[in-house]
Design an enzyme around this catalytic site. Sequence first.
Site, PDB file in Angstrom:
ATOM      1  N   TYR A  28      38.561  40.905  39.176  1.00 33.96           N
ATOM      2  CA  TYR A  28      37.716  41.784  38.370  1.00 33.96           C
ATOM      3  C   TYR A  28      38.256  43.213  38.405  1.00 33.96           C
ATOM      4  O   TYR A  28      38.377  43.878  37.361  1.00 33.96           O
ATOM      5  CB  TYR A  28      36.279  41.730  38.894  1.00 33.96           C
ATOM      6  CG  TYR A  28      35.341  42.731  38.255  1.00 33.96           C
ATOM      7  CD1 TYR A  28      34.970  42.605  36.916  1.00 33.96           C
ATOM      8  CD2 TYR A  28      34.823  43.792  38.990  1.00 33.96           C
ATOM      9  CE1 TYR A  28      34.106  43.526  36.331  1.00 33.96           C
ATOM     10  CE2 TYR A  28      33.958  44.705  38.415  1.00 33.96           C
ATOM     11  CZ  TYR A  28      33.604  44.569  37.082  1.00 33.96           C
ATOM     12  OH  TYR A  28      32.758  45.489  36.511  1.00 33.96           O
ATOM     13  N   GLU A  50      24.440  45.018  35.121  1.00 34.94           N
ATOM     14  CA  GLU A  50      24.232  46.115  36.070  1.00 34.94           C
ATOM     15  C   GLU A  50      22.775  46.176  36.498  1.00 34.94           C
ATOM     16  O   GLU A  50      22.468  46.452  37.662  1.00 34.94           O
ATOM     17  CB  GLU A  50      24.659  47.453  35.454  1.00 34.94           C
ATOM     18  CG  GLU A  50      26.148  47.615  35.221  1.00 34.94           C
ATOM     19  CD  GLU A  50      26.967  47.740  36.505  1.00 34.94           C
ATOM     20  OE1 GLU A  50      26.369  47.870  37.601  1.00 34.94           O
ATOM     21  OE2 GLU A  50      28.198  47.689  36.414  1.00 34.94           O
ATOM     22  N   TRP A  58      27.656  43.201  43.930  1.00 31.53           N
ATOM     23  CA  TRP A  58      28.292  42.923  42.644  1.00 31.53           C
ATOM     24  C   TRP A  58      29.004  41.567  42.681  1.00 31.53           C
ATOM     25  O   TRP A  58      29.078  40.880  41.659  1.00 31.53           O
ATOM     26  CB  TRP A  58      29.250  44.040  42.277  1.00 31.53           C
ATOM     27  CG  TRP A  58      29.876  43.837  40.932  1.00 31.53           C
ATOM     28  CD1 TRP A  58      31.186  43.647  40.653  1.00 31.53           C
ATOM     29  CD2 TRP A  58      29.197  43.793  39.658  1.00 31.53           C
ATOM     30  NE1 TRP A  58      31.375  43.467  39.293  1.00 31.53           N
ATOM     31  CE2 TRP A  58      30.165  43.560  38.666  1.00 31.53           C
ATOM     32  CE3 TRP A  58      27.855  43.921  39.276  1.00 31.53           C
ATOM     33  CZ2 TRP A  58      29.849  43.453  37.314  1.00 31.53           C
ATOM     34  CZ3 TRP A  58      27.535  43.803  37.927  1.00 31.53           C
ATOM     35  CH2 TRP A  58      28.527  43.582  36.962  1.00 31.53           C
TER      36      TRP A  58
END
Length: 209
Positions: A28, A50, A58
Amino acid sequence: MDKSAATTGPDGLDRTPWGNGNALMSAYYDSEWGVPVTSETGLFERLSLEAFQSGLSWSTILRKRPAFREAFAGFDPDAVAAFGDADVERLMTDAEIVRNRRKVDATITNARATLALREQEGLPALIWSFRPERTPVPLRLDQVPSTSEESVALSKELKRRGFAFVGPTTMFALMEAIGMVDTHLVGSHRRGVSGLWNPDGSRAASPVF
């Protein structure tokens, strides 16, 4: 070694430390984080993820992203805006995503707010209008802010336009993810990847819509 400065991964590349956390996070970091996103669907997806990340890691969201995309119709704002009670109940029984009722409701609310913005400047233009004049130039993680004057202002404006779960910290994380600011640590091989910032932190190019 200073663990808060850029670190070298097994492949010999220097990254912001979290980018060397695991293979998923490295992929990522190396391919998506900080790359400009200017499409309505792309921004709606990142705004939604988010919000779901709030209070979680995350990496958890990344692992679940394929399931999120399937559950939320590829984050097509038109499709999500049409979700009703049956869809909410379906989502709340889907163990592959984050089953948080407030976040699910916020995603649907935000899809509808995204559609409403089409009658005005549109979601991409609105979000990118809060791009700052300068970006941070951090050497260490403790020099990376969690909010900014612009993220506070963006949060307020999105709330005014009917969006939910768009607090200043969440909006700063969005700004980092889509290249509105560059918080790759100096020394990272991804520093400057957006092409939108000069080495001194001043604006370079403008995003293309």
